[in-house]
Design an enzyme around this catalytic site. Structure first.
Site, PDB file in Angstrom:
ATOM      1  CD  GLU A   1      15.511   2.593   2.216  1.00  0.00           C
ATOM      2  OE1 GLU A   1      15.323   2.561   3.449  1.00  0.00           O
ATOM      3  OE2 GLU A   1      14.960   1.822   1.422  1.00  0.00           O
ATOM      4  CG  HIS A   2      13.634   6.653   2.716  1.00  0.00           C
ATOM      5  ND1 HIS A   2      13.626   5.466   3.403  1.00  0.00           N
ATOM      6  CD2 HIS A   2      13.011   6.405   1.530  1.00  0.00           C
ATOM      7  CE1 HIS A   2      13.028   4.533   2.684  1.00  0.00           C
ATOM      8  NE2 HIS A   2      12.651   5.058   1.534  1.00  0.00           N
TER       9      HIS A   2
END
Ligand SMILES: *Cc1c(COP(=O)(O)O)cnc(C)c1O
Length: 764
Positions: free
Chosen positions: A331-332
């Site tokens: 996601e990050h």
């Protein structure tokens, strides 16, 4: 506290890497079973059911499911000024980035006569979910609402769980963030029931939504999965995750802090460090021990870091590290390597990529300007984060023209043309074809009837094919207006000035024609139909004619006919008589005619170009009785020119082209010229009023010397406003000019109706 995984010397496949670094187990199947009765309850239930579900799951019974406006106002008033300033700063940055995400219209000509246009249209209504849970995320309000607003979603509702500490209202900071962004529709409802409320709607409480977005826990994700199809969803957000690709240049303190920043969200949050440096790995472990002990949620963080989903992964090289993080699709993803910017370009799968030590994920969580609603659980392989695009649908508009049958020997140059077609639809205010809105008086109508009655007794005979009486009257009319001395020899009359234009092309078209767009669309269209080559010259951005440039084009192209419309249609702009004279000289130099289309001359104060004809025999002026003269239905146009030009008209006219009835009616109209032109002053006054009204609405109106105006300054497509006006009984004209619409000045009632309707449309 965190496991280590050594992948050195083990080049795996994408799937191999994915298996080596699994996500925390999420039992969506069990959640689906658990939420099913809730979905059913909301589907067929009432507000009482929602209140009861709140008691059961949130431990509090809200005073009402719909949050009253007073609570929103109070939350904003009570908001800590520091938090307010921070939210405003974040909002400004998010707006900056997301404003650049809007997409324009693309038009693709697929084949001759076949066009596909793609337009991005917002969904009508969206429900945004903002979780309550372990922490308050007013930033989630911003990340969801701002893109929806920029996409121009007209109806936005927000739901957030009721909080026990706040008397059953959602968290006040969430409410304040909503109020800050102008959101008025907020519901105190959480979990699967919130998604169901948006998906099904509830009579008297909440209208059904088309789309739901926003993060949430496993029950929210399960509800989205169960209801997808009933409602559109953004993605099923899972627990948050961070991956960091780092080499020896990274600082252990930074890396540890950033791993913790996501681990603290949730016990099943994932924190993964992929590194080539044994020293960094060891230092990070030490840093984690020290820092975790000091943080507020140390137990939660410890659980997240020690879970199967978190790891410190050793790789041989940055190249292998890139393979690992691309397979993982975090996601990050942070890149903290020597050449971070370059390495980042090799990332294909990630929700968002944070480059270098000064771009931590926590910055993206709040105020980098980027969106923090991102794909989790490896979904970054196929999905992107929330954006303006999430709220838009690309509609294809397919428009193919008639394909002419092969047996029909239609001329090639006609096959791609479409017929002149100002929409002919009934409306209460017809303001689309620049007619004079004032009808003939009963006396004039009677006089025409009487004259036509007389002519009717001779209709067995052809009319006067030279229309001498009418041409003489038209000459006298021009002489009174312009102080000239024309006789019938200098006048030609036809069925509307369109026929005059056609005759000019037929007589003089050999070396082609030149005009200056945007201008009267029939000039090029008639040229094509007659087989005359047409060339477009341009105008300035404010639609005025750059005569110096026009003269250069005339000298270069040497057209037989140069068309200038003044006042110009559709822009209303005017040319000075001195400028026309310059053009007359330039066209004479190339042995060309200068055709001045004065369809709207009566509405302007400038003197008519007929004054130039004596000195410049190549000047041809065309006029019409259709506009100021309030006689469009009779179809009478005329030309004023040197007698040699008129003689050429005799060559191309059809025998007896102007009917006896038309000639008779026009003669009577000229006798009533005072009455017919009497409305011009009124229309000029009305024009000033309409312009003032439009300008007071913040619109831009081009200065007009005609009985119409073009306006711009609205930020939707002209066709859309055109349609909405028509829905309100007002027909104006979309002349195909980017961002502009043309409106003919009507009578007082029609103008009022137009202004009223437009106000309503723009305020929506
Ligand atoms: C309306 C218009 C005409 C055509 O008028 P008719 O006489 O009705 O054929 C010609 N030129 C311009 C610029 C016009 O706007």
């Amino acid at each position: 506290m965190i496991r280590s995984l050594d992948l050195r010397g083990k080049a795996l496949t994408k799937v191999g890497y994915q298996k080596a670094i699994p996500r925390a187990k999420l039992d969506i199947a069990a959640a689906l079973v658990a939420i099913e009765p809730i979905l059913q309850k909301v589907k067929s239930g009432t507000e009482a059911d929602l209140l009861q579900l709140a008691e059961e799951f949130d431990g509090v019974r809200p005073p009402s499911i719909r949050v009253p406006q007073s609570a929103l106002d109070k939350a904003l008033a009570d908001l800590d000024p520091k938090i307010r300033a921070a939210l405003e700063l974040s909002a400004e940055r998010i707006r900056k980035v997301h404003n650049d995400q809007t997409r324009g219209v693309t038009t693709t000509k697929v084949v001759d006569g076949g066009v596909v246009t793609e337009r991005w249209i917002p969904v009508d209504r969206v429900g945004l979910y903002v979780p309550g849970g372990r922490a308050v995320y007013p930033s989630s309000v911003l990340m969801n609402v701002i893109p929806a607003q920029i996409a121009k979603v007209s109806s936005i509702a927000v739901a957030s769980p009721p909080q026990k500490e706040f008397g059953g209202l959602p968290h006040p900071t969430i409410l304040a963030a909503c109020a800050l962004l102008g959101i008025t529709e907020v519901y105190a409802v959480g979990g699967a029931q919130a998604i169901a409320l948006f998906a099904y709607g509830m009579d008297g409480l909440c209208e059904k939504c088309d789309l739901v977005t926003g993060p949430g826990n496993i029950y929210v994700a399960a509800a989205k999965r169960a209801l997808r199809g009933v409602i559109g969803i953004d993605s099923e957000a899972g627990p948050t995750e961070i991956a960091i690709l780092a080499d020896e240049s990274a600082r252990a303190g930074d890396v540890a802090a950033d791993l913790i920043s996501q681990a603290e969200h949730d016990v099943i949050a994932a924190a993964v460090l992929v590194t080539t440096s044994e020293k960094l790995a060891a230092d990070v472990v030490k840093e984690l021990e020290v820092r975790v002990a000091k943080t507020k949620h140390s137990a939660r963080i410890r659980e997240a870091l020690s879970g199967i989903q978190s790891a410190i992964v050793m790789v041989d090289s940055i190249a292998q590290g890139l393979d690992v993080v691309n397979a993982y699709a975090a996601e990050h993803l942070e890149i903290q390597t020597q050449n971070a910017a370059q390495d980042a370009l090799k990332i294909r799968n990630a929700g968002a990529v944070f480059i270098g030590r000064f771009s931590p994920v926590s910055l993206g969580d709040y105020s980098a300007g980027s969106n923090h609603v991102l794909p989790t659980g490896g979904c970054a392989c196929h999905s992107s984060g929330l954006s303006v695009q999430t709220f838009l649908r690309g509609l294809h508009y397919i428009e193919y023209e008639k394909k002419w049958p092969l047996w029909l020997p239609l001329r090639d140059e006609l096959t791609s043309l479409s017929p002149y077609g100002a929409p002919q639809v009934p409306a209460e205010a017809t303001l689309n074809t620049n007619e004079n809105p004032y009808a003939p008086s009963p006396e004039l109508a009677q006089a025409i009837a009487d004259r036509v009655h007389r002519v009717a007794t001779t209709l067995n005979r052809y009319p006067d094919r030279d229309a001498t009486v009418l041409r003489t009257s038209l000459g006298k009319f021009i002489n009174t207006l312009s102080g000239t001395n024309f006789t019938a020899d200098s006048i030609w009359a036809a069925n509307g000035s369109n026929e005059i234009i056609q005759s000019l092309f037929m007589a003089f078209g050999d070396r082609g024609a030149l005009g200056f767009t945007p201008s009267y669309s029939m000039h090029p269209l008639i040229a094509k139909v007659v087989g005359v080559t047409w060339q477009d010259g341009g105008r300035r951005a404010d639609f005025t004619l750059d005569t110096a440039k026009a003269i250069t084009e005339i000298s270069g192209k040497k057209p037989a006919l140069t068309f200038v419309t003044t006042p110009n249609n559709p822009t209303g702009t005017l040319l000075k008589i001195g400028e026309i004279e310059e053009l007359a000289k330039a066209t004479a130099q190339v042995s060309g005619l200068l055709v001045i289309d004065e369809a709207y001359a009566e509405f302007s104060k400038e003197i008519s170009a007929v004054a130039l004809i004596e000195k410049y025999p190549n000047v041809v002026v065309i006029r019409t009785m259709s506009k100021a003269f309030a006689f469009a239905g009779a179809r009478v146009g005329y030309l004023v020119a040197n007698p040699d030009v008129v003689d050429a008209m005799f060559l191309v006219r059809l025998p007896y082209h102007l009917s006896a009835i038309t000639q008779a009616a026009a003669e009577v109209a000229l006798e009533y010229q005072a009455e017919l032109l009497g409305t011009v002053a009124t229309l000029i006054d009305s024009r000033a009023k309409v312009i003032a009204d439009l300008e007071s609405m913040g619109l831009t109106v081009a200065p007009s010397s005609a009985n119409f105006i073009i306006f711009s300054g609205f930020n939707v497509e002209p066709a859309q406003i055109w349609r909405q006006l028509l829905d309100r009984g007002v027909l104006i004209r979309d002349v195909g000019l980017l961002g502009h619409l043309r409106m003919t000045i009507g009578n007082e009632a029609e103008n009022q109706k137009f202004i009223g309707a437009l106000k309503e449309i723009l305020q929506k």
